[in-house]
Design an enzyme around this catalytic site. Structure first.
Site, PDB file in Angstrom:
ATOM      1  N   ASN A  10     -12.534 -10.696  -0.746  1.00 28.82           N
ATOM      2  CA  ASN A  10     -10.913 -10.346  -1.986  1.00 28.82           C
ATOM      3  C   ASN A  10     -10.002 -11.408  -1.602  1.00 28.82           C
ATOM      4  O   ASN A  10      -9.660 -10.886  -0.379  1.00 28.82           O
ATOM      5  CB  ASN A  10     -10.438  -9.199  -2.213  1.00 28.82           C
ATOM      6  CG  ASN A  10     -10.094  -9.548  -3.841  1.00 28.82           C
ATOM      7  OD1 ASN A  10      -9.045 -10.060  -4.389  1.00 28.82           O
ATOM      8  ND2 ASN A  10      -9.013  -7.735  -3.900  1.00 28.82           N
ATOM      9  N   LYS A  12      -7.029 -12.176  -2.562  1.00 27.00           N
ATOM     10  CA  LYS A  12      -6.572 -12.514  -4.172  1.00 27.00           C
ATOM     11  C   LYS A  12      -5.828 -12.847  -3.902  1.00 27.00           C
ATOM     12  O   LYS A  12      -5.717 -14.132  -5.025  1.00 27.00           O
ATOM     13  CB  LYS A  12      -5.344 -10.847  -2.651  1.00 27.00           C
ATOM     14  CG  LYS A  12      -6.108  -9.813  -2.702  1.00 27.00           C
ATOM     15  CD  LYS A  12      -4.944  -8.185  -1.567  1.00 27.00           C
ATOM     16  CE  LYS A  12      -5.616  -8.160  -0.652  1.00 27.00           C
ATOM     17  NZ  LYS A  12      -5.333  -6.858  -1.093  1.00 27.00           N
ATOM     18  N   HIS A  98      -9.465  -3.486  -9.502  1.00 28.11           N
ATOM     19  CA  HIS A  98      -8.918  -3.683  -7.499  1.00 28.11           C
ATOM     20  C   HIS A  98      -7.510  -2.593  -7.888  1.00 28.11           C
ATOM     21  O   HIS A  98      -6.555  -2.249  -8.899  1.00 28.11           O
ATOM     22  CB  HIS A  98      -8.061  -4.341  -7.487  1.00 28.11           C
ATOM     23  CG  HIS A  98      -8.203  -4.337  -5.908  1.00 28.11           C
ATOM     24  ND1 HIS A  98      -6.494  -4.712  -5.423  1.00 28.11           N
ATOM     25  CD2 HIS A  98      -8.576  -4.717  -4.601  1.00 28.11           C
ATOM     26  CE1 HIS A  98      -6.912  -4.313  -4.421  1.00 28.11           C
ATOM     27  NE2 HIS A  98      -7.982  -5.276  -3.691  1.00 28.11           N
ATOM     28  N   GLU A 100      -4.800  -2.506  -7.062  1.00 29.02           N
ATOM     29  CA  GLU A 100      -3.515  -3.322  -6.357  1.00 29.02           C
ATOM     30  C   GLU A 100      -2.985  -3.733  -8.486  1.00 29.02           C
ATOM     31  O   GLU A 100      -2.309  -3.561  -8.961  1.00 29.02           O
ATOM     32  CB  GLU A 100      -3.553  -4.937  -6.603  1.00 29.02           C
ATOM     33  CG  GLU A 100      -3.568  -4.043  -4.237  1.00 29.02           C
ATOM     34  CD  GLU A 100      -4.142  -5.591  -3.523  1.00 29.02           C
ATOM     35  OE1 GLU A 100      -3.964  -6.833  -4.402  1.00 29.02           O
ATOM     36  OE2 GLU A 100      -3.765  -4.883  -2.605  1.00 29.02           O
ATOM     37  N   GLU A 168     -12.503   1.712  -1.922  1.00 24.61           N
ATOM     38  CA  GLU A 168     -11.703   2.108  -1.343  1.00 24.61           C
ATOM     39  C   GLU A 168     -10.157   2.551  -1.597  1.00 24.61           C
ATOM     40  O   GLU A 168      -9.579   2.575  -2.899  1.00 24.61           O
ATOM     41  CB  GLU A 168     -10.269   0.267  -2.029  1.00 24.61           C
ATOM     42  CG  GLU A 168     -11.538  -0.727  -2.185  1.00 24.61           C
ATOM     43  CD  GLU A 168     -10.995  -2.117  -1.929  1.00 24.61           C
ATOM     44  OE1 GLU A 168     -11.734  -2.944  -1.369  1.00 24.61           O
ATOM     45  OE2 GLU A 168     -10.384  -2.708  -3.053  1.00 24.61           O
ATOM     46  N   GLY A 174      -4.796  -2.893   3.150  1.00 21.71           N
ATOM     47  CA  GLY A 174      -4.111  -3.485   3.450  1.00 21.71           C
ATOM     48  C   GLY A 174      -2.744  -3.259   4.539  1.00 21.71           C
ATOM     49  O   GLY A 174      -2.260  -3.780   4.912  1.00 21.71           O
ATOM     50  N   SER A 205      -9.161  -2.688   5.156  1.00 19.88           N
ATOM     51  CA  SER A 205      -8.810  -2.763   6.996  1.00 19.88           C
ATOM     52  C   SER A 205     -10.071  -3.004   6.973  1.00 19.88           C
ATOM     53  O   SER A 205     -10.230  -3.122   7.845  1.00 19.88           O
ATOM     54  CB  SER A 205      -8.045  -2.280   7.675  1.00 19.88           C
ATOM     55  OG  SER A 205      -6.412  -2.240   6.669  1.00 19.88           O
TER      56      SER A 205
HETATM   57  C1  PEP Z   1      -8.842  -5.509  -0.205  1.00 16.49           C
HETATM   58  O1  PEP Z   1      -8.171  -6.298  -1.502  1.00 16.49           O
HETATM   59  O2  PEP Z   1      -9.779  -4.977  -1.731  1.00 16.49           O
HETATM   60  C2  PEP Z   1      -9.157  -4.743   0.346  1.00 16.49           C
HETATM   61  C3  PEP Z   1      -9.776  -4.094   0.777  1.00 16.49           C
HETATM   62  O3  PEP Z   1      -7.782  -5.598   1.287  1.00 16.49           O
HETATM   63  P1  PEP Z   1      -7.907  -5.578   2.959  1.00 16.49           P
HETATM   64  O4  PEP Z   1      -9.235  -5.764   3.383  1.00 16.49           O
HETATM   65  O5  PEP Z   1      -6.701  -6.232   3.709  1.00 16.49           O
HETATM   66  O6  PEP Z   1      -7.792  -3.957   3.381  1.00 16.49           O
END
Ligand code: PEP
Length: 244
Positions: A10, A12, A98, A100, A168, A174, A205
């Site tokens: 992803n 983003k 997601h 976010e 997640e 992040g 992460s």
């Molecule tokens: C994500 O954007 O879904 C994500 C898991 O980000 P990160 O790997 O940076 O934590």
């Protein structure tokens, strides 16, 4: 055919022409024809880079995904992108719900379900995201939050072929913090009970140094990678960890 671990990148809101092309070329060229891999890669660049990345992935087995879609196929929805448009530009997948978007765009599980249904009708595989906030985890509500999100986010059009669930934990996205193996085991077992055969990804992460361990936990069918998916070499190391 044995199940391949799904490795989803992803990007983003990151990617201009030069770096997106470079990353897509590096990832596509590391997959050799006539070689079998224990993983299947999906890249989810920002919308403006989908055509360019689709071009670079042509002829490879790598899938392409959008990061969101609208619940209508077309119409007076300025600034929105439909699932049909994603399909038209070469997408195979779309991320929906997601955290976010749930937080910054106030998306609810009910709206996630309508988007997922539209994506299914357009012929896309949906990657539906669920996960608890830090406060919900510390107050012991993680199981309840995740179960509730699953119940309300998954539409009736769902099949094991057209839907993937991504767990997640929001506090791990992040932040450099990863859920413990015990937490991942626990929540993935809970999700498995709810969704049966749907593949389940872990996200939060994930990096080259922890991917091997996470990818081999029970009920982990792949990973959704944000930050580390922007570095082609590290992203491929994560994918390669599926086979180790
Ligand atoms: C994500 O954007 O879904 C994500 C898991 O980000 P990160 O790997 O940076 O934590």
């Amino acid at each position: 055919m044995p199940f391949l671990k799904l490795i989803v990148g992803n990007w983003k809101m990151n990617g201009l022409t030069a770096d997106s092309r470079d990353r897509a070329i590096k990832i596509a060229s590391s997959i050799k024809e006539n070689k079998t891999y224990p993983f299947h890669i999906i890249l989810c660049p920002p919308t403006t880079m989908l055509s360019l990345v689709a071009e670079e992935l042509k002829g490879s087995s790598i899938g392409l995904g959008g990061q969101n879609c609208h619940n209508q196929p077309s119409g007076a929805f300025t600034g929105e992108i439909s699932a049909e448009m994603l399909k038209d530009v070469g997408c195979t997948h779309v991320i929906i719900g997601h955290s976010e978007r749930r937080q910054q765009n106030r998306e609810t599980s009910a709206s996630v379900a309508t988007k997922a249904k539209a994506a299914h009708l357009a012929g896309l595989v949906t990657i539906i995201c669920v996960g608890e906030l830090d406060g919900e985890r510390t107050s012991g509500q993680a199981d309840e939050v995740v179960t509730g999100q699953l119940k309300d986010s998954i539409p009736t059009t769902t099949t094991p072929e057209n839907t993937v669930i991504a767990y997640e934990p929001v506090w791990a996205i992040g932040t450099g913090k990863t859920a413990s193996n015990d937490d991942i085991r626990h929540i993935h077992a809970l999700i498995r009970k709810e969704v049966g055969k749907l593949p389940i990804l872990y996200g939060g992460s994930v990096k080259a140094s922890n991917a091997g361990e996470i990818l081999h936990l029970p009920n982990v069918d792949g990973v959704l990678v944000g930050g580390a998916s922007l570095k082609a070499e590290e992203f491929m190391e994560i994918a390669e960890a599926s086979g180790r």
